[in-house]
Structure formats: C-alpha cells, structure tokens
Write an enzyme that holds these catalytic residues in place. Structure first.
Site, mmCIF file in Angstrom:
data_model
loop_
_atom_site.group_PDB
_atom_site.id
_atom_site.type_symbol
_atom_site.label_atom_id
_atom_site.label_comp_id
_atom_site.label_asym_id
_atom_site.label_seq_id
_atom_site.Cartn_x
_atom_site.Cartn_y
_atom_site.Cartn_z
ATOM 1 N N LEU A 22 12.412 10.340 22.669
ATOM 2 C CA LEU A 22 11.970 8.940 22.602
ATOM 3 C C LEU A 22 13.213 8.054 22.598
ATOM 4 O O LEU A 22 13.785 7.752 21.561
ATOM 5 C CB LEU A 22 11.116 8.727 21.347
ATOM 6 C CG LEU A 22 10.378 7.400 21.277
ATOM 7 C CD1 LEU A 22 9.719 7.039 22.594
ATOM 8 C CD2 LEU A 22 9.339 7.440 20.183
ATOM 9 N N HIS A 23 13.597 7.614 23.810
ATOM 10 C CA HIS A 23 14.900 6.970 23.976
ATOM 11 C C HIS A 23 14.970 5.554 23.395
ATOM 12 O O HIS A 23 15.664 5.292 22.414
ATOM 13 C CB HIS A 23 15.240 6.877 25.471
ATOM 14 C CG HIS A 23 15.150 8.170 26.211
ATOM 15 N ND1 HIS A 23 16.050 9.184 26.027
ATOM 16 C CD2 HIS A 23 14.275 8.601 27.158
ATOM 17 C CE1 HIS A 23 15.732 10.193 26.837
ATOM 18 N NE2 HIS A 23 14.669 9.860 27.520
ATOM 19 N N ASP A 24 14.315 4.612 24.072
ATOM 20 C CA ASP A 24 14.575 3.187 23.817
ATOM 21 C C ASP A 24 14.261 2.729 22.391
ATOM 22 O O ASP A 24 14.978 1.868 21.856
ATOM 23 C CB ASP A 24 13.815 2.324 24.836
ATOM 24 C CG ASP A 24 14.347 2.518 26.251
ATOM 25 O OD1 ASP A 24 15.485 3.018 26.391
ATOM 26 O OD2 ASP A 24 13.637 2.175 27.213
#
Ligand code: BDR
Ligand code: CA
Length: 315
Positions: A244-246
């Site tokens: 879950l990057h952003d």
C-alpha cells in the site's frame, strides 16, 4: 476546527492507492487539505482529474482540484498498471460536484507557495504521490517557491528493493525521472516513502478482512480497492496481498512514530540505459554530499492498518 491543522496539498495521479491516501487525508482532523493538484501518471490527466473530483464527491467534501501536466518533461508517457481502466479499480465514483478549478496546478503551486513563503505565513506541506512533473515545473518556474515548502513527503523510488516497473526503477520516478531530479536537487526538505517501506505496508488478506469488518462505506470501499490491488506475489513480498504505497505519506504525517527513517543523499539516474529512473542513496556518505532526503525504511504495519481503519471510520 483545530487552529494548528497542517496545511496540505496532495499532488496525485489517482490511482487506487492515491484514492486511499486522499480518503485518509480527508478523514484526518489534523490535516487541512487545501487542494488536489493532478498530474498525468497512472491515468491520463483528464481521467485523473475526474477521479479526484469523484472521490471528493464520494467523501462529501469540497476541495479545489487543479489539473496539471499532461505528460512528463522529456520522456514518453508511462501509465500505471494495477489500477484498472478508470484508474479506480472496482470503485464506481459519482460525478464531481463542481468543475476543476480553472487555475493550472503549476500556477496554483507557484502562487500558493509564494504566499506561504511570506514572512509570518504558514509554509505548505506537499504530499506528492504521482510523478513529480507538476512540482518540478513549479520549482523551475520560480526556485524561490521552495521557501514556501515546509516538507515534500513523496512516494517514490526503491533502494534495497530494486524497482517495480523495471529491475531498477519505481513507477513514480520512472514516469518522470527528470522531474524527480529537479525536485531532489531543489533544496526543499524531502521525506521519501520508497518501495522499501511501502512493500512492508502489505495489505494482507487478514488486514483487508479487518478493514472490511469495520463496516461503513469508506472502510468497505477501501477493502474492495485493496482486493483489486492484490498482487498475489508472496514470493516477492513475503505474504499475499499488495503493497500500500501512497497512504504511507499521509500516515507518516499523522503518526511518524510508526516509521523508521534514515537520512541520505539521493540521486536520480536519468541517463538512458538499464538504470533509467533508479534512485541511488549514499547510505554511507561516500560522496560527502549533504543528505537531501529522509528515507522511510520500515513501518509498524499493524499500527499503520489500525490507524487507516480508524481514519476511514471517522470520515
Ligand atoms: C506508485 O505507482 C503508482 O502506480 C502508485 O499509485 C504509486 O504512487 C507505486 O510505485
Ligand atoms: Ca500514485
């Protein structure tokens, strides 16, 4: 309304994980989201702008949306994978409640950062969760805007992990490495959330099920988005689920103690060749250059998902 809320602009290319970051920011009383500036990246600019407006309508919030760069500075256009044709995976968003602001994103950034740089004014925090084209153009137009930046917290790069779009490069940096070089060289205080940390914020089936069980339209919508975003690549990530990057940028602003950081000088490789788009950190100060970034290298993933769930329930 809290007087000490952090003035924030999110520069984004929505994007499944961008959407989750924006919902988290909208839910946080500590953040004063002043605008969404949209850049070409995961999706074409007009799609990203529609997604940004649709997300705000979905969340019942009114925040200006500014359309920015339609393409990277020099390289050809690169689009995201994993976000579906609309960029929003399975989420059917309502139409935006209002048209995008007529002011171009770069003009908005230059104007508001100049205002923020005035004596006595509050500096702006920028979460940059797409390619860095808009920010680079603002800095190129007027390098003095850097004085109006409190911090740029960006999702981009990959150090010990390698890349996610080439062996060397992460998508946001690869999609506009020349812009990334301008931003990293600008002298602005920068926090980077690279793949090294985002691949530890794993949306495992158990964490997604926990979010879904919270109920409510936002937690369930995010669980749906995360099911869609699932990479099913346990050999690579050590578990099922997707990184879950952003949202790491927003969660870092809200709860930095969840993260471990290290400072280093970061250089962007933008010469043609296999290293195009790579981020290189001088971890051991071999070049004697001052650090230009604080790099997030680890996260308390359960604490991260618990806080995300609490935010979505509060929205
Ligand atoms: C980054 O690339 C995009 O596809 C995501 O939205 C994220 O910003 C991860 O490499
Ligand atoms: Ca993004």
């Amino acid at each position: 309304m809290r007087a000490d809320r952090l003035p924030l602009v999110i520069d984004t290319d929505p994007g499944v994980d961008d959407a989750i970051a924006i919902l988290a920011a909208l839910a946080a009383p500590a953040l004063d989201l002043r605008a969404l500036t949209v850049v070409s990246g995961n999706a074409a600019l007009e799609t990203g702008v529609a997604n940004a407006g649709g997300l705000l309508a979905f969340a019942g919030r009114d925040v200006p949306v500014h359309a920015g760069a339609t393409r990277p500075l020099l390289r050809s256009i690169l689009r995201g994978k994993y976000h579906g044709p609309s960029g929003m995976g399975p989420l059917a968003l309502p139409p935006a409640n209002r048209a995008p602001d007529p002011e171009h994103a770069v003009a908005f950034l230059v104007r508001s950062l100049r205002e923020a740089a005035r004596p006595g004014a509050r500096r702006l925090t920028i979460c940059a969760i797409g390619p860095l084209t808009n920010l680079a153009l603002a800095i190129a137009q007027d390098p003095a805007v850097v004085a109006g930046i409190d911090r740029i917290v960006l999702m981009g790069g990959g150090f010990r992990t390698g890349g996610n779009r080439t062996p060397a490069a992460e998508f946001n940096i690869l999609a506009d490495p020349h812009a990334a070089a301008i931003v990293l060289g600008s002298g602005a205080p920068i926090v980077m959330a690279p793949l090294d940390v985002t691949q530890r914020a794993m949306a495992t089936p158990a964490r997604v099920a926990k979010l879904r069980a919270l109920g409510g339209r936002y937690a369930v919508a995010v669980a749906d988005l995360l099911d869609f975003f699932d990479r099913r690549d346990p050999d690579r990530y050590g578990s099922m689920g997707g990184p879950l990057h952003d949202p790491c940028t927003i969660l870092y602003l809200l709860q930095p103690e969840l993260f471990t950081a290290r400072s280093a000088h970061v250089e962007i490789c933008h010469d043609a060749g296999p290293a195009f788009g790579q981020t290189l950190a001088d971890w051991w100060n071999l070049t004697d250059r001052e650090p230009n970034a604080e790099i997030l290298v680890d996260v308390d993933a359960d604490g991260f998902f618990d806080r995300l769930g609490a935010l979505l329930q509060a929205l």
